[in-house]
Design a protein around this motif. Structure first.
Motif, short mmCIF file in Angstrom:
data_model
loop_
_atom_site.label_atom_id
_atom_site.label_comp_id
_atom_site.label_asym_id
_atom_site.label_seq_id
_atom_site.Cartn_x
_atom_site.Cartn_y
_atom_site.Cartn_z
N LYS A 272 -5.62 10.37 1.08
CA LYS A 272 -5.70 9.03 1.67
C LYS A 272 -6.90 8.34 1.02
O LYS A 272 -8.03 8.80 1.16
CB LYS A 272 -5.88 9.16 3.18
CG LYS A 272 -6.04 7.84 3.91
CD LYS A 272 -6.06 8.07 5.41
CE LYS A 272 -6.41 6.81 6.18
NZ LYS A 272 -6.37 7.03 7.63
N LYS B 224 -3.46 -1.83 14.24
CA LYS B 224 -2.67 -0.77 14.87
C LYS B 224 -3.12 -0.59 16.31
O LYS B 224 -4.30 -0.61 16.62
CB LYS B 224 -2.82 0.52 14.08
CG LYS B 224 -1.90 0.51 12.87
CD LYS B 224 -2.26 1.60 11.92
CE LYS B 224 -3.68 1.36 11.45
NZ LYS B 224 -4.26 2.52 10.83
N GLY C 44 0.14 -2.50 10.09
CA GLY C 44 -1.03 -2.90 10.87
C GLY C 44 -2.29 -2.59 10.09
O GLY C 44 -2.35 -1.56 9.42
N ASN D 106 8.20 0.48 13.65
CA ASN D 106 7.19 0.42 12.58
C ASN D 106 7.84 0.04 11.25
O ASN D 106 7.38 -0.84 10.53
CB ASN D 106 6.53 1.81 12.48
CG ASN D 106 5.20 1.80 11.74
OD1 ASN D 106 4.85 0.82 11.09
ND2 ASN D 106 4.46 2.86 11.85
N GLY E 101 -6.27 -1.52 9.69
CA GLY E 101 -7.22 -0.67 10.40
C GLY E 101 -8.25 -1.54 11.08
O GLY E 101 -8.31 -2.75 10.87
N THR F 295 -5.02 2.96 1.10
CA THR F 295 -4.98 2.28 2.40
C THR F 295 -4.97 0.77 2.14
O THR F 295 -5.05 0.33 0.99
CB THR F 295 -6.23 2.61 3.23
OG1 THR F 295 -7.37 2.10 2.51
CG2 THR F 295 -6.39 4.11 3.45
N VAL F 296 -4.97 -0.01 3.20
CA VAL F 296 -5.09 -1.46 3.06
C VAL F 296 -6.41 -1.79 2.34
O VAL F 296 -6.43 -2.57 1.39
CB VAL F 296 -5.04 -2.15 4.44
CG1 VAL F 296 -5.41 -3.63 4.32
CG2 VAL F 296 -3.65 -2.01 5.06
N GLY F 297 -7.50 -1.14 2.76
CA GLY F 297 -8.80 -1.40 2.13
C GLY F 297 -8.80 -1.00 0.65
O GLY F 297 -9.30 -1.74 -0.20
N PRO G 176 -10.39 9.97 9.17
CA PRO G 176 -9.17 9.45 8.54
C PRO G 176 -7.88 10.13 9.03
O PRO G 176 -6.79 9.62 8.82
CB PRO G 176 -9.36 9.74 7.04
CG PRO G 176 -10.73 10.27 6.87
CD PRO G 176 -11.33 10.54 8.19
N ALA H 207 -12.55 0.99 6.88
CA ALA H 207 -13.04 0.28 5.69
C ALA H 207 -12.12 -0.89 5.32
O ALA H 207 -12.49 -1.71 4.49
CB ALA H 207 -13.17 1.25 4.52
N ASP H 208 -10.96 -0.97 5.98
CA ASP H 208 -10.10 -2.15 5.77
C ASP H 208 -10.90 -3.42 6.08
O ASP H 208 -10.76 -4.44 5.39
CB ASP H 208 -8.89 -2.13 6.72
CG ASP H 208 -7.86 -1.06 6.36
OD1 ASP H 208 -8.06 -0.33 5.37
OD2 ASP H 208 -6.85 -0.96 7.09
N THR I 261 -5.36 8.31 12.48
CA THR I 261 -4.22 7.39 12.40
C THR I 261 -2.90 8.13 12.10
O THR I 261 -1.95 7.99 12.87
CB THR I 261 -4.49 6.27 11.36
OG1 THR I 261 -5.67 5.57 11.77
CG2 THR I 261 -3.33 5.29 11.28
N GLU J 19 0.83 -1.22 0.00
CA GLU J 19 0.00 0.00 0.00
C GLU J 19 0.86 1.26 0.00
O GLU J 19 2.06 1.20 0.30
CB GLU J 19 -0.92 -0.02 1.22
CG GLU J 19 -0.20 -0.30 2.52
CD GLU J 19 -0.68 0.54 3.67
OE1 GLU J 19 -1.05 1.71 3.44
OE2 GLU J 19 -0.65 0.05 4.81
N HIS K 259 -11.99 1.78 16.01
CA HIS K 259 -11.31 2.80 16.82
C HIS K 259 -11.87 2.82 18.23
O HIS K 259 -13.00 2.40 18.47
CB HIS K 259 -11.44 4.18 16.16
CG HIS K 259 -10.50 4.36 15.00
ND1 HIS K 259 -9.35 5.09 15.06
CD2 HIS K 259 -10.54 3.84 13.74
CE1 HIS K 259 -8.71 5.04 13.90
NE2 HIS K 259 -9.42 4.28 13.08
N1 PSU Z 1 -0.06 0.56 9.05
C1 PSU Z 1 1.02 1.33 9.33
N2 PSU Z 1 0.93 2.67 9.05
C2 PSU Z 1 -0.18 3.21 8.44
C3 PSU Z 1 -1.31 2.37 8.12
C4 PSU Z 1 -1.17 1.04 8.46
O1 PSU Z 1 2.03 0.84 9.84
O2 PSU Z 1 -0.18 4.41 8.15
C5 PSU Z 1 -2.54 2.90 7.38
C6 PSU Z 1 -3.01 1.76 6.45
O3 PSU Z 1 -3.01 2.25 5.14
C7 PSU Z 1 -4.41 1.44 6.90
C8 PSU Z 1 -4.87 2.79 7.37
O4 PSU Z 1 -5.20 0.90 5.88
O5 PSU Z 1 -3.73 3.26 8.10
C9 PSU Z 1 -6.13 2.71 8.17
O6 PSU Z 1 -6.64 3.99 8.39
P1 PSU Z 1 -8.12 4.18 8.97
O7 PSU Z 1 -8.06 3.70 10.39
O8 PSU Z 1 -8.40 5.65 8.87
O9 PSU Z 1 -9.03 3.37 8.09
#
Ligand code: PSU
Ligand code: MN
Length: 291
Positions: A81, A152, A120, A270, A122, A100-102, A248, A134-135, A251, A22, A125
């Motif tokens: 993002k 995370k 990690g 990390n 998502g 993102t992962v999603g 968003p 949305a992951d 994180t 990603e 929270h």
């Molecule tokens: N893992 C990391 N650093 C990051 C993320 C994951 O070590 O920045 C990112 C990933 O892209 C994950 C996103 O999909 O944070 C999730 O964000 P949110 O909680 O807003 O969906």
């Protein structure tokens, strides 16, 4: 709208081992110079495992799969993002989009890539306001194996584990019985199965998809060295709340605060776990392709 690099296209066509990476962590998870270094290091580790890295992001009106260094640099300046729902707008508006992962999983599904590595995932929270990454939704509908160090740790990890169960997503512990908590190996909820090797994980993925389970699998690898940063996380989260940081932005804000407050220790941890996860994903992809 999805443009694969020639190497990636060839590898997918011949069913070779491909690992998606990603770009959100490149753009928003690290300070600008370091994000690109982390991406390149991850790609190298995938290569060392004998697989092909396919870093995903949106550039110039197309979803790109397989990026070069000059392209990666572009994500460090004002990238959006991009989660799954943001892909279309980002492409149509010709913006730079760090997936993102999603978002990356949605692209994996369209392109036919079965492996992804990250730091990690998502999840759910903490706190009263409903905020669920949305992951999780994409993990529920994408046939890919995602290597990570759990969710995370700024999240509600037990609630995230419950939701993974609800969605029917296997959570495999790589040589562990509990879900790692990103910076720390111990103290997380139980995994659904423990595996001892990349080949064993690949076998379970094959069985899962063979049984017509159309979801992802999580392969959780604990960090080699644990950091105790629970208190720092608490204080970064309340600071975010006080400053009205929400959605968003939470994180990236919390990760940056932790990096500052720990004197760079969380950043180094990390970085290492992302690269280690990339290599393991490469090993599983190789085992899967060969088996
Ligand atoms: N893992 C990391 N650093 C990051 C993320 C994951 O070590 O920045 C990112 C990933 O892209 C994950 C996103 O999909 O944070 C999730 O964000 P949110 O909680 O807003 O969906
Ligand atoms: Mn969110």
């Amino acid at each position: 709208m999805i443009r694969l690099s020639r190497e990636v296209e060839e590898a997918i066509r011949s069913r070779g081992p491909v690992v998606a990476l990603e770009t959100t962590l490149v753009a928003h998870g690290f300070p600008p110079g370091e994000g690109v270094a982390v991406a390149l290091e991850s790609e190298q580790r995938v290569h060392e495992a004998g697989a092909l890295p396919a870093t995903v992001g949106v550039l110039d009106g197309a979803v790109r799969v397989g990026l070069g260094e000059a392209e990666l640099e572009r994500f460090t300046v004002d990238a959006r993002k991009v989660g799954p729902r943001d892909l279309a707008a980002c492409v149509a508006q010709e913006a730079i989009g760090a997936t993102t992962v999603g978002g990356t999983l949605a692209v994996c599904r369209a392109a036919g890539i079965g492996f992804l590595a990250t730091g990690g995932i998502g999840g759910v929270h903490r706190g009263e306001r409903l905020d669920v990454s949305a992951d999780l939704g994409e993990l529920g509908r994408t046939e890919a194996l995602v290597v990570c160090s759990g969710a995370k740790s700024l999240l509600d990890v037990p609630a995230t584990a419950e939701l993974l169960e609800t969605l029917g997503i296997p959570v495999l512990g790589y040589r562990t019985d509990t879900l790692p908590r990103f910076y720390s190996a111990a103290g997380g909820p139980p995994v659904s199965a423990r595996v001892e090797s990349a080949a064993e994980a690949a076998g379970i993925a094959r069985a899962h998809w063979g049984l017509k389970r159309h979801s992802a699998l999580v392969l959780a690898r604990p960090p080699d060295e644990s950091l105790e940063v629970d208190e720092l996380i608490e204080s970064a989260l309340s600071e975010a709340e006080e400053r009205g940081v929400a959605g968003p932005d939470v994180t990236p804000y919390v990760l940056a605060r932790l990096h500052e407050q720990s004197g760079g220790r969380t950043q180094a941890a990390n970085r290492k776990l992302i690269a280690d996860n990339a290599e393991l994903a490469g090993e599983v992809a190789v085992a899967y392709a060969g088996g």
